[in-house]
Design an enzyme around this catalytic site. Structure first.
Site, mmCIF file in Angstrom:
data_model
loop_
_atom_site.group_PDB
_atom_site.id
_atom_site.type_symbol
_atom_site.label_atom_id
_atom_site.label_comp_id
_atom_site.label_asym_id
_atom_site.label_seq_id
_atom_site.Cartn_x
_atom_site.Cartn_y
_atom_site.Cartn_z
ATOM 1 N N ASN A 7 0.852 -1.185 0.000
ATOM 2 C CA ASN A 7 0.000 0.000 0.000
ATOM 3 C C ASN A 7 0.894 1.244 0.000
ATOM 4 O O ASN A 7 1.726 1.414 0.894
ATOM 5 C CB ASN A 7 -0.898 -0.014 1.236
ATOM 6 C CG ASN A 7 -1.912 1.111 1.224
ATOM 7 O OD1 ASN A 7 -1.561 2.269 1.056
ATOM 8 N ND2 ASN A 7 -3.168 0.772 1.422
ATOM 9 N N HIS A 10 0.891 6.111 1.989
ATOM 10 C CA HIS A 10 1.711 6.981 2.833
ATOM 11 C C HIS A 10 2.768 7.737 2.038
ATOM 12 O O HIS A 10 3.261 8.771 2.509
ATOM 13 C CB HIS A 10 2.332 6.177 3.972
ATOM 14 C CG HIS A 10 1.307 5.702 4.949
ATOM 15 N ND1 HIS A 10 0.663 6.542 5.817
ATOM 16 C CD2 HIS A 10 0.766 4.473 5.157
ATOM 17 C CE1 HIS A 10 -0.210 5.858 6.539
ATOM 18 N NE2 HIS A 10 -0.164 4.601 6.155
ATOM 19 N N HIS A 43 -5.763 3.508 -1.643
ATOM 20 C CA HIS A 43 -7.099 3.845 -1.158
ATOM 21 C C HIS A 43 -7.436 5.242 -1.649
ATOM 22 O O HIS A 43 -6.854 6.226 -1.197
ATOM 23 C CB HIS A 43 -7.111 3.792 0.375
ATOM 24 C CG HIS A 43 -8.459 4.040 0.972
ATOM 25 N ND1 HIS A 43 -8.698 3.931 2.324
ATOM 26 C CD2 HIS A 43 -9.652 4.391 0.412
ATOM 27 C CE1 HIS A 43 -9.970 4.199 2.576
ATOM 28 N NE2 HIS A 43 -10.564 4.496 1.433
ATOM 29 N N ARG A 45 -9.625 7.898 -1.197
ATOM 30 C CA ARG A 45 -10.629 8.355 -0.233
ATOM 31 C C ARG A 45 -11.525 9.441 -0.839
ATOM 32 O O ARG A 45 -11.101 10.185 -1.723
ATOM 33 C CB ARG A 45 -9.948 8.887 1.033
ATOM 34 C CG ARG A 45 -9.456 7.787 1.972
ATOM 35 C CD ARG A 45 -8.880 8.395 3.239
ATOM 36 N NE ARG A 45 -8.615 7.349 4.234
ATOM 37 C CZ ARG A 45 -9.463 7.019 5.193
ATOM 38 N NH1 ARG A 45 -10.630 7.637 5.286
ATOM 39 N NH2 ARG A 45 -9.161 6.080 6.062
ATOM 40 N N ARG A 49 -7.480 12.783 0.646
ATOM 41 C CA ARG A 49 -6.458 13.263 1.576
ATOM 42 C C ARG A 49 -5.062 12.822 1.186
ATOM 43 O O ARG A 49 -4.075 13.416 1.623
ATOM 44 C CB ARG A 49 -6.762 12.821 3.001
ATOM 45 C CG ARG A 49 -6.621 11.334 3.231
ATOM 46 C CD ARG A 49 -6.819 10.965 4.687
ATOM 47 N NE ARG A 49 -8.161 11.232 5.150
ATOM 48 C CZ ARG A 49 -8.623 10.831 6.334
ATOM 49 N NH1 ARG A 49 -7.828 10.154 7.153
ATOM 50 N NH2 ARG A 49 -9.859 11.087 6.695
ATOM 51 N N GLU A 70 -8.699 0.294 -3.097
ATOM 52 C CA GLU A 70 -9.564 0.350 -1.920
ATOM 53 C C GLU A 70 -10.492 1.544 -2.064
ATOM 54 O O GLU A 70 -10.055 2.636 -2.457
ATOM 55 C CB GLU A 70 -8.732 0.485 -0.641
ATOM 56 C CG GLU A 70 -7.860 -0.722 -0.354
ATOM 57 C CD GLU A 70 -7.088 -0.595 0.942
ATOM 58 O OE1 GLU A 70 -6.601 -1.630 1.433
ATOM 59 O OE2 GLU A 70 -6.953 0.547 1.451
ATOM 60 N N THR A 101 -8.265 3.547 8.622
ATOM 61 C CA THR A 101 -9.421 2.665 8.757
ATOM 62 C C THR A 101 -9.431 2.030 10.142
ATOM 63 O O THR A 101 -8.435 1.461 10.586
ATOM 64 C CB THR A 101 -9.385 1.576 7.668
ATOM 65 O OG1 THR A 101 -9.313 2.214 6.394
ATOM 66 C CG2 THR A 101 -10.638 0.723 7.731
ATOM 67 N N GLU A 151 -11.037 -9.434 2.819
ATOM 68 C CA GLU A 151 -9.766 -9.068 3.447
ATOM 69 C C GLU A 151 -10.035 -8.954 4.937
ATOM 70 O O GLU A 151 -10.839 -8.122 5.372
ATOM 71 C CB GLU A 151 -9.208 -7.758 2.902
ATOM 72 C CG GLU A 151 -7.880 -7.384 3.553
ATOM 73 C CD GLU A 151 -7.165 -6.226 2.891
ATOM 74 O OE1 GLU A 151 -6.376 -5.552 3.582
ATOM 75 O OE2 GLU A 151 -7.395 -6.001 1.687
ATOM 76 N N HIS A 190 -3.815 -4.607 7.813
ATOM 77 C CA HIS A 190 -4.003 -3.485 8.732
ATOM 78 C C HIS A 190 -3.134 -3.680 9.979
ATOM 79 O O HIS A 190 -3.315 -4.610 10.754
ATOM 80 C CB HIS A 190 -5.446 -3.275 9.179
ATOM 81 C CG HIS A 190 -5.631 -1.909 9.805
ATOM 82 N ND1 HIS A 190 -5.759 -0.760 9.061
ATOM 83 C CD2 HIS A 190 -5.670 -1.517 11.101
ATOM 84 C CE1 HIS A 190 -5.894 0.285 9.853
ATOM 85 N NE2 HIS A 190 -5.827 -0.146 11.107
#
Length: 249
Positions: A7, A10, A43, A45, A49, A70, A101, A151, A190
């Site tokens: 992922n 970040h 992801h 969003r 963000r 995602e 999340t 998931e 996660h």
């Protein structure tokens, strides 16, 4: 043997902190693939963000492994997914005020809505995964939606104190077995780190782990390509953590 989805949200977080053009998550996706990533996860969003629409479009054109998008269960995101056509969509819960999340989606409470979204995406040729906690009620609801994957939310295990970790790992093992018995394929993610990932990777039937923050954090010191290589080595050759007290079924 579980595969590794990296992922890169970040990376985009760092860019958006200054509203500039670097670091570019698209470039870093290539580095992750060079490090051995089996897929790239982002992801998108609703508040944009971190990952932006431009990022997803360019990733779709450049990712050579697998692109996992995602997204929240909204009309806007269904439209994005059917336009971009990622290799997989993972539907996740989303709240504007959360930092990340916070738990699995309540599929049981939204079964009709999630079933309709799942059908639309899969009719478009996009496999759907639902992000849920390892609870029987949620897993059974997932199976009824017609999704192909789930998931499992690993936050409970990742954040557990040492004395509770064995029970949380057992929940993941049991959830994986139950999901597979229901005909679902199983991923997880996660909060997983270099220190706790091996026991989850060793769960029988676990197909893919989606991991981001800990890899990006290590990449600050050793570079993204090397950070991905190190995580993939743990996943490909897992040993159950000695402090877990649990062995895979």
């Amino acid at each position: 043997m579980a595969s590794l989805g990296v992922n890169i949200d970040h990376i985009a977080n760092i860019r958006q902190a200054r509203r500039t053009v670097e670091p570019d998550p698209v470039t870093h996706a290539l580095l992750a693939e060079l490090g051995g990533a089996d897929g790239i996860t982002v992801h998108l969003r609703e508040d944009r963000r971190h990952i932006q629409d431009r990022d997803v479009e360019l990733l779709r054109a450049t990712v050579r492994t697998k692109l996992n998008l995602e997204m929240a269960a909204t009309e806007e995101m269904v439209a994005v997914a059917t336009r971009i056509r990622p290799d997989m969509v993972t539907v996740v819960p989303e709240r504007r005020e959360e930092v990340t999340t916070e738990g699995g989606m309540d599929v049981a409470a939204r079964e009709r809505e999630i079933s309709a979204i799942t059908a639309r995406l899969q009719e478009s040729g996009i496999p759907v995964s639902l992000f849920v906690d390892p609870e029987a009620r949620q897993l059974e609801a997932c199976a009824r939606t017609g999704c192909r994957w789930i998931e499992l939310h690993t936050g409970g295990y990742a954040e557990a104190a040492a004395e509770a970790r064995t029970a949380e790992l057992a929940r993941l093992i049991e959830g994986t077995a139950r999901a597979r018995a229901l005909g679902l394929r199983v991923n997880a993610g996660h909060g997983l780190t270099y220190q706790n990932v091996e026991a989850v990777a060793a769960i029988e039937g676990m197909e893919e782990l989606n991991i981001g923050h800990t890899i990006v954090a290590r990449a600050v010191a050793v570079g993204l390509q090397e950070a991905v290589r190190q995580m993939r080595a743990l996943i490909q050759n897992p040993r159950c953590s000695e402090d877990s007290g649990v062995r895979p079924a």
